[in-house]
Write a protein that holds these residues in place. Structure first.
Motif, mmCIF file in Angstrom:
data_model
loop_
_atom_site.group_PDB
_atom_site.id
_atom_site.type_symbol
_atom_site.label_atom_id
_atom_site.label_comp_id
_atom_site.label_asym_id
_atom_site.label_seq_id
_atom_site.Cartn_x
_atom_site.Cartn_y
_atom_site.Cartn_z
ATOM 1 N N MET A 125 61.713 30.810 50.676
ATOM 2 C CA MET A 125 62.434 30.579 51.922
ATOM 3 C C MET A 125 63.878 30.163 51.681
ATOM 4 N N TYR A 126 64.136 29.533 50.530
ATOM 5 C CA TYR A 126 65.508 29.110 50.221
ATOM 6 C C TYR A 126 66.307 30.160 49.464
ATOM 7 N N ALA A 127 65.654 31.249 49.057
ATOM 8 C CA ALA A 127 66.367 32.295 48.310
ATOM 9 C C ALA A 127 67.547 32.806 49.136
ATOM 10 N N GLY A 128 68.712 32.860 48.517
ATOM 11 C CA GLY A 128 69.901 33.332 49.210
ATOM 12 C C GLY A 128 70.643 32.255 49.968
ATOM 13 N N SER A 129 70.132 31.031 49.980
ATOM 14 C CA SER A 129 70.796 29.919 50.662
ATOM 15 C C SER A 129 71.595 29.097 49.648
ATOM 16 N N ASP A 130 72.168 28.009 50.118
ATOM 17 C CA ASP A 130 72.940 27.143 49.230
ATOM 18 C C ASP A 130 72.052 26.327 48.292
ATOM 19 N N ARG A 131 70.765 26.204 48.633
ATOM 20 C CA ARG A 131 69.841 25.486 47.756
ATOM 21 C C ARG A 131 69.299 26.473 46.728
ATOM 22 N N LYS A 132 69.758 26.383 45.493
ATOM 23 C CA LYS A 132 69.391 27.329 44.445
ATOM 24 C C LYS A 132 68.230 26.773 43.630
ATOM 25 N N LEU A 133 67.102 27.476 43.667
ATOM 26 C CA LEU A 133 65.900 27.060 42.958
ATOM 27 C C LEU A 133 65.404 28.185 42.065
ATOM 28 N N SER A 134 64.913 27.830 40.888
ATOM 29 C CA SER A 134 64.405 28.826 39.942
ATOM 30 C C SER A 134 62.978 28.482 39.534
ATOM 31 N N VAL A 135 62.074 29.439 39.713
ATOM 32 C CA VAL A 135 60.685 29.277 39.295
ATOM 33 C C VAL A 135 60.610 29.483 37.787
ATOM 34 N N VAL A 136 59.950 28.554 37.075
ATOM 35 C CA VAL A 136 59.872 28.656 35.619
ATOM 36 C C VAL A 136 58.480 29.053 35.130
ATOM 37 N N CYS A 137 57.448 28.816 35.934
ATOM 38 C CA CYS A 137 56.102 29.288 35.611
ATOM 39 C C CYS A 137 55.194 28.976 36.788
ATOM 40 N N GLN A 138 53.969 29.444 36.730
ATOM 41 C CA GLN A 138 53.004 29.153 37.786
ATOM 42 C C GLN A 138 51.865 28.298 37.239
ATOM 43 N N LEU A 139 51.192 27.620 38.147
ATOM 44 C CA LEU A 139 49.993 26.869 37.789
ATOM 45 C C LEU A 139 48.750 27.522 38.384
ATOM 46 N N ASN A 140 48.927 28.257 39.470
ATOM 47 C CA ASN A 140 47.803 28.947 40.126
ATOM 48 C C ASN A 140 48.089 30.428 40.265
ATOM 49 N N HIS A 141 47.178 31.233 39.738
ATOM 50 C CA HIS A 141 47.279 32.693 39.767
ATOM 51 C C HIS A 141 46.552 33.276 40.978
ATOM 52 N N GLN A 142 45.831 32.416 41.701
ATOM 53 C CA GLN A 142 45.125 32.804 42.914
ATOM 54 C C GLN A 142 45.243 31.682 43.937
ATOM 55 N N PHE A 143 44.787 31.967 45.153
ATOM 56 C CA PHE A 143 44.890 31.018 46.253
ATOM 57 C C PHE A 143 43.539 30.317 46.426
ATOM 58 N N PRO A 144 43.427 29.035 46.074
ATOM 59 C CA PRO A 144 42.122 28.364 46.032
ATOM 60 C C PRO A 144 41.722 27.734 47.360
ATOM 61 N N MET A 145 41.577 28.559 48.381
ATOM 62 C CA MET A 145 41.190 28.090 49.709
ATOM 63 C C MET A 145 39.938 28.836 50.166
ATOM 64 N N ALA A 146 39.432 28.440 51.326
ATOM 65 C CA ALA A 146 38.230 29.077 51.864
ATOM 66 C C ALA A 146 38.244 28.986 53.383
ATOM 67 N N ILE A 147 37.466 29.853 54.006
ATOM 68 C CA ILE A 147 37.225 29.779 55.445
ATOM 69 C C ILE A 147 35.777 29.351 55.638
ATOM 70 N N ALA A 148 35.595 28.316 56.434
ATOM 71 C CA ALA A 148 34.256 27.838 56.754
ATOM 72 C C ALA A 148 34.051 27.940 58.259
ATOM 73 N N VAL A 149 32.872 28.412 58.667
ATOM 74 C CA VAL A 149 32.564 28.549 60.088
ATOM 75 C C VAL A 149 31.551 27.491 60.492
ATOM 76 N N ARG A 150 31.594 27.155 61.763
ATOM 77 C CA ARG A 150 30.700 26.123 62.264
ATOM 78 C C ARG A 150 29.241 26.559 62.147
ATOM 79 N N GLY A 151 28.389 25.623 61.760
ATOM 80 C CA GLY A 151 26.965 25.905 61.692
ATOM 81 C C GLY A 151 26.489 26.203 60.291
ATOM 82 N N ALA A 152 25.226 26.496 60.176
ATOM 83 C CA ALA A 152 24.581 26.643 58.871
ATOM 84 C C ALA A 152 24.405 28.082 58.427
ATOM 85 N N ASN A 153 24.795 29.040 59.254
ATOM 86 C CA ASN A 153 24.566 30.435 58.882
ATOM 87 C C ASN A 153 25.759 31.286 59.275
ATOM 88 N N GLY A 154 26.505 31.741 58.275
ATOM 89 C CA GLY A 154 27.677 32.564 58.550
ATOM 90 C C GLY A 154 27.359 34.037 58.705
#
Length: 300
Positions: free
Chosen positions: A66-95
């Motif tokens: 979001m800051y790319a191209g703005s006055d705030r210059k940031l450089s990514v040097v490496c990653q810690l997560n290669h995937q997105f560790p989230m989930a969707i849960a639905v109400r109740g006991a049977n999805g």
């Protein structure tokens, strides 16, 4: 011994390789004295970078984007997560046989106080699946803790949550996990380390040693002594159910989330297109605009 200060957006289980590198002396053996603090609110990481209190920030790739191209210059040097560790849960006991299209017409709670990725990446997956996010009622911009409390009290049909929270809800019988981004979301450079661009050369030696240490910790994860893992879990989250933490740790270790410190350029481009579609950036930043690849080149 050279000091390196990290300011993180959270104290998360998905950050475990950093914690393991500290506990197992990997940083020390690399000649680094690494200190790390989690900021609340998370925007404190930007203040820490500005003041020089932090050398590196740890958080979502969407922030440098979001800051790319703005006055705030940031450089990514490496990653810690290669995937997105989230989930969707639905109400109740049977999805049942869940697909993302099943969310049409439903109310979905999407935490946003810690950042935009839970909603934005899920919305991107919906669009890729041919589902218009506008067909779903999203409750956004509130903290995970608040939305979990409200979900438990009866608000909404589903919730997007980190794997620990989703597993806790499932264990309590309040919800069923029906979608894991690790399984269905593909490669996604989620959490990354970044610094002020004007400090890259000043920090080069220390950051190079740091990236090598995170890489070593990632490679250690699959064979790490269970007692070491348990010690990290108990130290970081003493009030959490340790069985649930171990269960989620194993899911993360068995996935690609800690596969590499190198950001995948095509995955970065995909994430940037999702952000562009969501209106978070005017034009999707290129990998070259986001990252200093010299720190990651040896790990591809």
């Amino acid at each position: 011994m050279q000091s390196l200060n990290v300011s993180a957006t959270a104290n998360g289980l998905n950050y475990l390789p950093e914690y393991l590198a500290d506990r197992e002396g990997i940083f020390r053996d690399a000649g680094l004295d690494v200190s790390a603090v989690a900021r609340d609110p998370w925007t404190g990481v930007l203040d820490n970078l500005d003041s020089g209190r932090a050398d590196l920030a740890l958080g979502g790739l969407w922030v440098p984007a979001m800051y790319a191209g703005s006055d705030r210059k940031l450089s990514v040097v490496c990653q810690l997560n290669h995937q997105f560790p989230m989930a969707i849960a639905v109400r109740g006991a049977n999805g049942g046989d869940f697909t993302l299209a099943d969310l049409r017409g439903r109310t979905v709670l999407a935490p946003g106080a810690g950042g935009s990725a839970p909603y934005e990446f899920t919305a991107g997956l919906l669009r890729e699946a041919g589902v218009d996010p506008a067909d779903i009622r999203f409750v956004r911009d509130l903290s995970t803790a608040m939305l979990v409390e409200l979900f438990t009290a009866g608000l909404g049909d589903a919730i997007i949550a980190d794997l620990v929270t989703a597993t806790e809800l499932e264990a309590a019988g309040a919800a069923t996990i029906v979608f894991r981004h690790l399984d269905e979301g593909g490669i996604m450079p989620n959490s990354v380390y970044y610094c002020r661009t004007d400090r890259v050369e000043e920090l080069r030696e220390r950051v190079t040693a740091f990236v090598a240490s995170i890489d070593a910790a990632m490679r250690l994860v699959p064979t790490a002594d269970p007692h070491s893992i348990d010690a990290v879990l108990k130290h970081r989250w003493p009030d959490k159910d340790q069985g649930i933490l171990r269960l989620v740790y194993q899911q993360l270790a068995d996935s690609a989330v800690w596969q590499t410190v190198a950001v995948d350029e095509s995955a970065s481009d995909r994430w940037m297109r999702i952000l562009e579609d969501g209106g978070l950036v005017n034009t999707a930043p290129t990998y070259a605009q986001l990252a200093d690849d010299t720190f990651m080149a040896d790990y591809r």
